[in-house]
Design an enzyme around this catalytic site. Structure first.
Site, PDB file in Angstrom:
ATOM      1  N   CYS A  90      45.752  45.092  42.888  1.00 15.39           N
ATOM      2  CA  CYS A  90      45.176  43.787  42.547  1.00 15.39           C
ATOM      3  C   CYS A  90      45.995  42.617  43.081  1.00 15.39           C
ATOM      4  O   CYS A  90      45.475  41.506  43.205  1.00 15.39           O
ATOM      5  CB  CYS A  90      45.029  43.653  41.041  1.00 15.39           C
ATOM      6  N   HIS A 346      36.939  39.259  39.454  1.00 19.74           N
ATOM      7  CA  HIS A 346      38.204  39.760  40.012  1.00 19.74           C
ATOM      8  C   HIS A 346      37.899  40.578  41.257  1.00 19.74           C
ATOM      9  O   HIS A 346      37.761  41.800  41.193  1.00 19.74           O
ATOM     10  CB  HIS A 346      38.904  40.602  38.943  1.00 19.74           C
ATOM     11  N   CYS A 376      48.985  41.513  37.365  1.00 21.88           N
ATOM     12  CA  CYS A 376      49.295  42.913  37.080  1.00 21.88           C
ATOM     13  C   CYS A 376      48.680  43.791  38.165  1.00 21.88           C
ATOM     14  O   CYS A 376      47.602  43.490  38.684  1.00 21.88           O
ATOM     15  CB  CYS A 376      48.777  43.313  35.702  1.00 21.88           C
TER      16      CYS A 376
END
Length: 390
Positions: A90, A346, A376
């Site tokens: 991510c 996201h 994260c």
């Protein structure tokens, strides 16, 4: 050491799964943001030393070096501009910013575009691993990894739920945080606060050609009751789809340059990169690492959390920013002030530069000085980037 500056940062508005951006190839989506940076900054595109593109699911339409393909598909970039595609899960395009800054700060390069793309509609999350497993080609869990971590369920969902329990969070806490994300995103959209960071994307609809300019995931009619009524991820879970980040299609990019490039091209920077940090910790409760990475980054920068005007903490799950607030003692009013991934989506590999675009433009609008961004990442890794506005 030389200073790295961010001249501009842009993003597409997020598209929901099978939504308005579903008809756009991810290569072309990424190319749109590259062209926008060139056009907005007025730089000579031939002077770009490199493009560092974050992308997590590097298969299907995102295979074959999607960063290089985006350069070749761009209308304004010559084929002489190189590119590389990276995966730090991510945090891929936040790492792209840090790699770009490192290249500039070392004096090796003067003008680098950090970018990211993810079409989660066209290349679903985990699809490459699932394909190999179905074909009998094995999984990422090697014998050595299994021997060191026997029987571990390598799951971000498990990690997020572990954080719920560790930090004493209740379902109502998560639901209220999710509602605030939608409320802030709705208010920012209605006030036109995303206008300077969003690049319009031409799309085809049943009614004809249109421009995609509004984040599709925002629930403009969200209420606490509607969020609380969403089914739990499992019977024992406090998390739901409503308190998790939305699957999203999107791309983003930022121009990182040296002081020499500022002078040579007559550029005015938005901010300078103040501090770069990446850390790693427990790979099981893998989403907790931003808490400790933030501690390290602030100590390295010689700052306290109260010195930071705005923070962007990726809302992978509501438990992550809530635990981060608890650990750091940060002011909730400065966190994700225009909403986060729960409302805005996201898009995995694009989220790093996406959050940076939002952070910089929010700091500029509010007259803030310092901004902190953290993410994260799978495997228990976290990036922290601190910027100082110019």
């Amino acid at each position: 050491m030389a200073t790295a500056y961010i001249v501009d940062a842009v993003r597409t508005a997020g598209g929901r799964r099978n939504g308005r951006l579903a008809g756009v190839h991810p290569v072309d989506l990424a190319a749109t943001t590259l062209d926008a940076l060139v056009e907005r900054t007025g730089i000579d595109p031939a002077a770009i030393d490199d493009v560092v593109m974050g992308c997590v699911s590097q298969g299907g339409q995102q295979a074959g070096q999607v960063g290089r393909n985006a350069v070749l598909a761009a209308k304004l970039l010559p084929q002489s501009v190189p590119a590389v595609t990276i995966d730090r899960q991510c945090g891929s395009s936040q790492q792209a910013i840090q790699f770009a800054a490192q290249a500039v700060m070392s004096g090796v390069q003067d003008m680098v575009i950090a970018a990211g793309v993810e079409s989660m509609t066209r290349v679903p999350m985990g699809s490459t691993a699932i394909f190999h497993q179905k074909e009998g080609l094995g999984t990422y869990k090697s014998p050595g990894l299994e021997a060191k971590y026997p029987g571990v369920n390598w799951s971000q969902f498990v990690g997020a739920e572990m954080m719920v329990r560790k930090y004493g969070l209740g379902k109502d806490d998560l639901d209220r945080f999710a509602l605030s994300s939608h409320d802030k995103a709705r208010a920012a959209t209605q006030a036109g606060l995303f206008a300077d960071e969003i690049v319009p994307v031409a799309i085809e609809t049943p009614e004809g050609t249109d421009l995609h300019t509004i984040d599709e995931g925002i629930r403009f009619d969200a209420t606490l009751e509607s969020i609380a009524g969403v089914k739990r991820l499992s019977p024992e879970s406090a998390l739901t789809a409503a308190t998790s980040s939305q699957i999203c299609d999107g791309a983003s990019a930022a121009l990182v340059v040296s002081e020499a490039a500022l002078k040579a091209h007559g550029l005015t920077p938005l901010a300078r990169i103040h501090t770069l940090t990446v850390t790693a910790g427990d790979p099981v409760i893998m989403l907790e690492e931003p808490l400790f990475a933030t501690d390290k980054a602030l100590a390295k920068a010689g700052l306290t959390i109260n010195d930071i005007d705005l923070y962007e903490v990726n809302e992978a799950f509501a438990s992550v920013p809530l635990a981060w607030l608890q650990h750091t003692g940060a002011d909730p009013a400065r966190l994700n002030v225009h909403g986060g991934a729960i409302a805005l989506g996201h898009p995995l590999g694009a989220s790093g530069t996406k959050l940076m675009a939002t952070l910089l433009h929010a700091l500029k609008a509010r007259g803030g000085r310092y901004g902190l961004q953290t993410m994260c990442e799978g495997g228990g890794v976290a990036n922290v980037t601190i910027v100082e506005m110019m």
